[in-house]
Design a protein around this motif. Structure first.
Motif, PDB file in Angstrom:
ATOM      1  N   ALA A  48      16.444  -7.643   9.367  1.00  0.00           N
ATOM      2  CA  ALA A  48      15.351  -6.666   9.361  1.00  0.00           C
ATOM      3  C   ALA A  48      14.090  -7.230  10.001  1.00  0.00           C
ATOM      4  N   VAL A  49      13.740  -8.455   9.635  1.00  0.00           N
ATOM      5  CA  VAL A  49      12.510  -9.065  10.171  1.00  0.00           C
ATOM      6  C   VAL A  49      12.635  -9.318  11.666  1.00  0.00           C
ATOM      7  N   LEU A  50      13.773  -9.868  12.099  1.00  0.00           N
ATOM      8  CA  LEU A  50      13.955 -10.156  13.523  1.00  0.00           C
ATOM      9  C   LEU A  50      14.019  -8.877  14.344  1.00  0.00           C
ATOM     10  N   GLY A  51      14.598  -7.810  13.765  1.00  0.00           N
ATOM     11  CA  GLY A  51      14.619  -6.536  14.472  1.00  0.00           C
ATOM     12  C   GLY A  51      13.214  -6.002  14.704  1.00  0.00           C
ATOM     13  N   ALA A  52      12.376  -6.093  13.663  1.00  0.00           N
ATOM     14  CA  ALA A  52      10.988  -5.646  13.805  1.00  0.00           C
ATOM     15  C   ALA A  52      10.228  -6.536  14.783  1.00  0.00           C
ATOM     16  N   LEU A  53      10.476  -7.839  14.728  1.00  0.00           N
ATOM     17  CA  LEU A  53       9.814  -8.762  15.656  1.00  0.00           C
ATOM     18  C   LEU A  53      10.205  -8.467  17.097  1.00  0.00           C
ATOM     19  N   SER A  54      11.464  -8.105  17.308  1.00  0.00           N
ATOM     20  CA  SER A  54      11.908  -7.768  18.661  1.00  0.00           C
ATOM     21  C   SER A  54      11.143  -6.563  19.195  1.00  0.00           C
ATOM     22  N   GLN A  55      10.965  -5.566  18.345  1.00  0.00           N
ATOM     23  CA  GLN A  55      10.214  -4.378  18.766  1.00  0.00           C
ATOM     24  C   GLN A  55       8.764  -4.722  19.070  1.00  0.00           C
ATOM     25  N   ARG A  56       8.143  -5.520  18.210  1.00  0.00           N
ATOM     26  CA  ARG A  56       6.744  -5.889  18.428  1.00  0.00           C
ATOM     27  C   ARG A  56       6.589  -6.771  19.654  1.00  0.00           C
ATOM     28  N   ALA A  57       7.574  -7.653  19.889  1.00  0.00           N
ATOM     29  CA  ALA A  57       7.524  -8.483  21.097  1.00  0.00           C
ATOM     30  C   ALA A  57       7.638  -7.614  22.339  1.00  0.00           C
ATOM     31  N   GLY A  58       8.492  -6.583  22.266  1.00  0.00           N
ATOM     32  CA  GLY A  58       8.617  -5.667  23.394  1.00  0.00           C
ATOM     33  C   GLY A  58       7.316  -4.929  23.675  1.00  0.00           C
TER      34      GLY A  58
ATOM     35  N   PRO B 253       0.832  -1.210   0.000  1.00  0.00           N
ATOM     36  CA  PRO B 253       0.000   0.000   0.000  1.00  0.00           C
ATOM     37  C   PRO B 253       0.858   1.249   0.000  1.00  0.00           C
ATOM     38  N   GLY B 254       0.417   2.271  -0.726  1.00  0.00           N
ATOM     39  CA  GLY B 254       1.153   3.523  -0.774  1.00  0.00           C
ATOM     40  C   GLY B 254       1.058   4.270   0.540  1.00  0.00           C
ATOM     41  N   THR B 255       2.146   4.908   0.923  1.00  0.00           N
ATOM     42  CA  THR B 255       2.112   5.718   2.139  1.00  0.00           C
ATOM     43  C   THR B 255       1.374   7.023   1.847  1.00  0.00           C
ATOM     44  N   ARG B 256       0.925   7.689   2.919  1.00  0.00           N
ATOM     45  CA  ARG B 256       0.205   8.962   2.847  1.00  0.00           C
ATOM     46  C   ARG B 256      -1.134   8.839   2.130  1.00  0.00           C
ATOM     47  N   GLU B 257      -1.796   7.688   2.248  1.00  0.00           N
ATOM     48  CA  GLU B 257      -3.118   7.582   1.666  1.00  0.00           C
ATOM     49  C   GLU B 257      -4.144   7.368   2.771  1.00  0.00           C
ATOM     50  N   ALA B 258      -5.415   7.143   2.392  1.00  0.00           N
ATOM     51  CA  ALA B 258      -6.470   6.998   3.384  1.00  0.00           C
ATOM     52  C   ALA B 258      -6.161   5.834   4.315  1.00  0.00           C
ATOM     53  N   ASP B 259      -6.608   5.968   5.556  1.00  0.00           N
ATOM     54  CA  ASP B 259      -6.325   4.950   6.573  1.00  0.00           C
ATOM     55  C   ASP B 259      -4.815   4.739   6.662  1.00  0.00           C
ATOM     56  N   ALA B 260      -4.080   5.858   6.759  1.00  0.00           N
ATOM     57  CA  ALA B 260      -2.628   5.848   6.578  1.00  0.00           C
ATOM     58  C   ALA B 260      -1.900   4.969   7.570  1.00  0.00           C
ATOM     59  N   ALA B 261      -2.272   5.019   8.853  1.00  0.00           N
ATOM     60  CA  ALA B 261      -1.493   4.317   9.875  1.00  0.00           C
ATOM     61  C   ALA B 261      -1.422   2.823   9.593  1.00  0.00           C
ATOM     62  N   ALA B 262      -2.582   2.207   9.328  1.00  0.00           N
ATOM     63  CA  ALA B 262      -2.608   0.757   9.092  1.00  0.00           C
ATOM     64  C   ALA B 262      -1.893   0.401   7.796  1.00  0.00           C
ATOM     65  N   ARG B 263      -2.098   1.190   6.753  1.00  0.00           N
ATOM     66  CA  ARG B 263      -1.484   0.884   5.465  1.00  0.00           C
ATOM     67  C   ARG B 263       0.032   1.090   5.493  1.00  0.00           C
ATOM     68  N   GLU B 264       0.477   2.129   6.176  1.00  0.00           N
ATOM     69  CA  GLU B 264       1.919   2.368   6.274  1.00  0.00           C
ATOM     70  C   GLU B 264       2.601   1.263   7.071  1.00  0.00           C
ATOM     71  N   ALA B 265       1.924   0.780   8.112  1.00  0.00           N
ATOM     72  CA  ALA B 265       2.495  -0.328   8.888  1.00  0.00           C
ATOM     73  C   ALA B 265       2.648  -1.569   8.020  1.00  0.00           C
ATOM     74  N   LEU B 266       1.631  -1.843   7.181  1.00  0.00           N
ATOM     75  CA  LEU B 266       1.701  -2.996   6.287  1.00  0.00           C
ATOM     76  C   LEU B 266       2.808  -2.825   5.260  1.00  0.00           C
ATOM     77  N   ALA B 267       2.945  -1.604   4.713  1.00  0.00           N
ATOM     78  CA  ALA B 267       3.994  -1.340   3.727  1.00  0.00           C
ATOM     79  C   ALA B 267       5.375  -1.514   4.345  1.00  0.00           C
ATOM     80  N   ARG B 268       5.561  -1.007   5.548  1.00  0.00           N
ATOM     81  CA  ARG B 268       6.863  -1.129   6.209  1.00  0.00           C
ATOM     82  C   ARG B 268       7.185  -2.583   6.519  1.00  0.00           C
ATOM     83  N   ASP B 269       6.196  -3.342   6.964  1.00  0.00           N
ATOM     84  CA  ASP B 269       6.434  -4.756   7.271  1.00  0.00           C
ATOM     85  C   ASP B 269       6.876  -5.513   6.022  1.00  0.00           C
TER      86      ASP B 269
END
Length: 494
Positions: free
Chosen positions: A317-327, A178-194
Motif C-alpha cells: 500500500a505504501v509503495l503504491g502510493a509512493l509510486s503515484q506521488r513520485a509520478g 482526521p475525519g473525512t468531510r470536515e473543514a479543510d477537507a482536501a488536506a485532511r482527507e489526504a492525511l487520513a488516506r496516507d
C-alpha cells in the motif's frame, strides 16, 4: 375547450383498449402454441418428450437467471493494487534528485515505512467521517491512554497514536486520523488516506448507511489487500430493529469487501428527562453503555498473525502510493524544466531576430534553434525522436506560419503598444516579439504533446501550435514582451 378535452380522453381510451386487445391476442397466441407443442410432445416417445421438456425448462431458467443478473448486478471487487518494488522506488527517487526535484516527503515516507517495520507494532488506522464517532471508539478501545502526536513529512497536521492492549495481551497502536468531510477537507482527507495506507489494519467507522463517497472510500481501502473492519457505531441511538436491518443490508453489500463487520456503541453521555409526581421535570446526564466486545474480538482475530505477517500488504500500500506521488513529482518537475527550456529558446529567438539584417522579412522558424529546442524537450520527457520527424514538423509549422504572418505581426504589434518601454522602439522589435510568440507556442505545443502522448505526434503538435498562436493571453504576451525589452536593451549595450 370541454369538447377538446373529451376528444383527448376518448382518444386515450381507444389507444389503451387497442393495447390491451393486442396484449390479449399475444397471450392467446402463446397459449395456443403451448397447447399445440404439448400435443406434439405427447405423441413422441417418452424419453424424447422428457428430454425436450428438460431443455425448454433449462432455457427458461437460464433466461430468468440472466434477467435477474442484469437487474441486480453484483458489485465488482476492486482489483488489488500492484505496487513497484522498493529498489524501483529508490531508483525513481534517485533520478528525481538528479533533476533537483524536492524528494523530502518521499524520503520521509520511506523512513516511516522502515521505522514501523523495525518496531514490530501492529498499527490500526481508525478511518471514517467526522460525525461517525471515531474518537469515541478510540477512547473506548484505549481508555486513559495518552496520545503520541506524530508530525510526518513536514506537515503541520498531526496524527495521534494511542496504545491499547487486546484481550490476548497483544499491543496495538490506534491511529486517530482526521475525519473525512470536515473543514479543510482536501488536506485532511489526504492525511487520513496516507495514514490508512501506513497501517496494518483499517477500522472503518460509520454511523448509518454509507453514502456514495463512503462506499468509494471503503472499496479503495479494500484494494490494498490489508485486513478491513466495518464498524457500525451508535447502534444504541438507532434502535434494535433499525440497527439489525442496517447491519443486514451492509453485510449483503460488503461481504466481499470487508473482513469483519461489527456493531458498536462507543458510550458517551445522553440527556435524560425525569418527570416527578407533582409534574415537575428534572434533566440530568447519564452514561451510555459501551458495547465494543465484538470489535475487540475482530481486531484480536485479524491481528493475531502479528506485524511481520501483515507487513507485505502494508508495504504494498505504501509503495503504491509512493509510486503515484513520485509520478506526480516527475510530471511537475518535467513541466518546470520544459518551461525553462522554452523561455531560454524564446529569448534566443528574439535576440536572433533583432540581429538579423532584415528582421521579420519572413516569419519562417529559425531552423537550428527550433531543432535544438525539440531535441532537448524530447530528452526532458525521455522520448525518442527521429530527425525526419522533426524536419517534417518544422516544415509543416513553417507553412502554417506563412499563412498567418499578418495575424502574428498584429498580435506582436499590439503587445508592443501595450507594454511600457516598447512603444518608442523601432519596428524590428515587432518582428522580435513575433519570433518570441512563435517559439513560445512551438515549445509549449511540443511539450504538451510529449507529456500527453508519451511520444512525438506531429499531427497533435501541429494542432496544438495553431491553438496556442490564436490563444495569446495577456500574461503570456507580457512575458514575451518583457523578454524582448531586456533583449533589446542588452543588444544595444553591445
Amino acid at each position: 375547450m370541454p369538447s377538446t378535452n373529451r376528444r383527448v380522453r376518448l382518444l386515450t381510451l381507444a389507444i389503451v383498449a387497442l393495447l390491451l386487445a393486442a396484449l390479449l391476442w399475444m397471450l392467446l397466441g402463446a397459449l395456443r402454441s403451448a397447447v399445440a407443442l404439448w400435443h406434439e410432445l405427447s405423441d413422441l416417445p417418452t424419453w424424447l418428450s422428457v428430454s425436450l421438456g428438460l431443455l425448454v425448462a433449462a432455457v427458461a431458467g437460464g433466461g430468468i437467471w440472466l434477467g435477474w443478473r442484469v437487474l441486480h448486478p453484483r458489485a465488482r471487487k476492486q482489483k488489488p493494487v500492484v505496487a513497484p518494488t522498493r529498489p524501483e522506488i529508490d531508483e525513481r527517487i534517485a533520478r528525481l534528485e538528479q533533476q533537483r526535484a524536492d524528494t523530502s516527503q518521499l524520503e520521509a515516507e520511506l523512513r516511516e515505512l522502515d521505522k514501523r517495520r523495525h518496531e514490530g507494532d501492529v498499527y490500526v488506522a481508525v478511518f471514517g467521517e467526522i460525525s461517525a464517532g471515531k474518537s469515541s471508539v478510540i477512547r473506548a478501545l484505549a481508555p486513559g491512554a495518552q496520545a503520541q502526536v506524530d508530525v510526518l513529512g513536514g506537515t503541520t497536521r498531526a496524527v495521534e497514536h494511542y496504545r491499547s492492549t487486546l484481550k490476548n495481551g497483544r499491543e496495538v497502536v490506534l491511529s486517530d486520523v482526521p475525519g473525512t468531510r470536515e473543514a479543510d477537507a482536501a488536506a485532511r482527507e489526504a492525511l487520513a488516506r496516507d495514514e490508512a495506507l501506513r497501517a496494518h489494519l483499517v477500522l472503518y467507522i460509520c454511523a448509518g448507511d454509507l453514502t456514495r463517497e463512503q462506499d468509494a472510500e471503503l472499496r479503495w481501502l479494500d484494494g490494498f489487500g490489508k485486513p478491513l473492519i466495518l464498524a457500525l457505531n451508535k447502534i444504541d441511538q438507532l434502535g434494535e430493529h433499525d440497527a439489525s436491518a442496517l447491519d443486514s443490508a451492509l453485510r449483503t453489500r460488503y461481504c466481499d469487501v470487508v473482513d469483519a463487520q461489527v456493531l458498536v456503541s462507543a458510550g458517551g453521555s445522553e440527556q435524560v428527562e425525569k418527570v416527578h409526581a407533582d409534574g415537575s421535570k428534572e434533566s440530568h446526564s447519564r452514561a451510555r453503555p459501551v458495547q465494543i466486545d465484538a470489535l475487540l474480538a475482530a481486531i484480536t482475530r485479524l491481528s493475531a498473525r502479528g506485524a511481520e505477517a501483515l507487513e507485505p500488504a502494508r508495504e504494498t500500500a505504501v509503495l503504491g502510493a509512493l509510486s503515484q506521488r513520485a509520478g506526480e513529482l516527475e510530471t511537475s518537475t518535467r513541466a518546470t524544466q520544459a518551461q525553462t527550456l522554452i523561455t531560454s529558446y524564446t529569448r534566443r529567438a528574439i535576440v536572433g531576430a533583432m540581429a538579423a539584417v532584415a528582421p521579420g522579412s519572413d516569419l519562417v522558424i529559425q531552423g537550428t534553434l527550433a531543432t535544438a529546442l525539440i531535441r532537448e524537450l524530447a530528452r526532458t520527457y525521455d522520448v525518442a525522436i527521429r530527425e525526419i520527424d522533426i524536419d517534417a514538423f518544422l516544415k509543416q509549422a513553417s507553412l502554417s506560419l506563412r499563412a498567418s504572418t499578418a495575424i502574428v505581426l498584429a498580435i506582436a504589434g499590439n503587445a508592443m503598444k501595450a507594454f511600457p518601454g516598447l512603444g518608442t522602439l523601432g519596428g524590428g522589435v515587432v518582428h522580435a516579439i513575433a519570433y518570441g510568440l512563435i517559439f513560445d507556442s512551438l515549445g509549449r505545443a511540443v511539450a504538451t504533446t510529449l507529456a500527453e502522448q508519451q511520444q512525438f505526434d506531429q499531427v497533435h503538435a501541429s494542432a496544438t501550435l495553431k491553438k496556442l498562436l490564436a490563444q495569446t493571453s495577456g500574461e503570456r504576451m507580457r512575458e514575451i514582451a518583457a523578454l524582448a525589452l531586456r533583449a533589446h536593451q542588452e543588444y544595444d549595450l553591445k
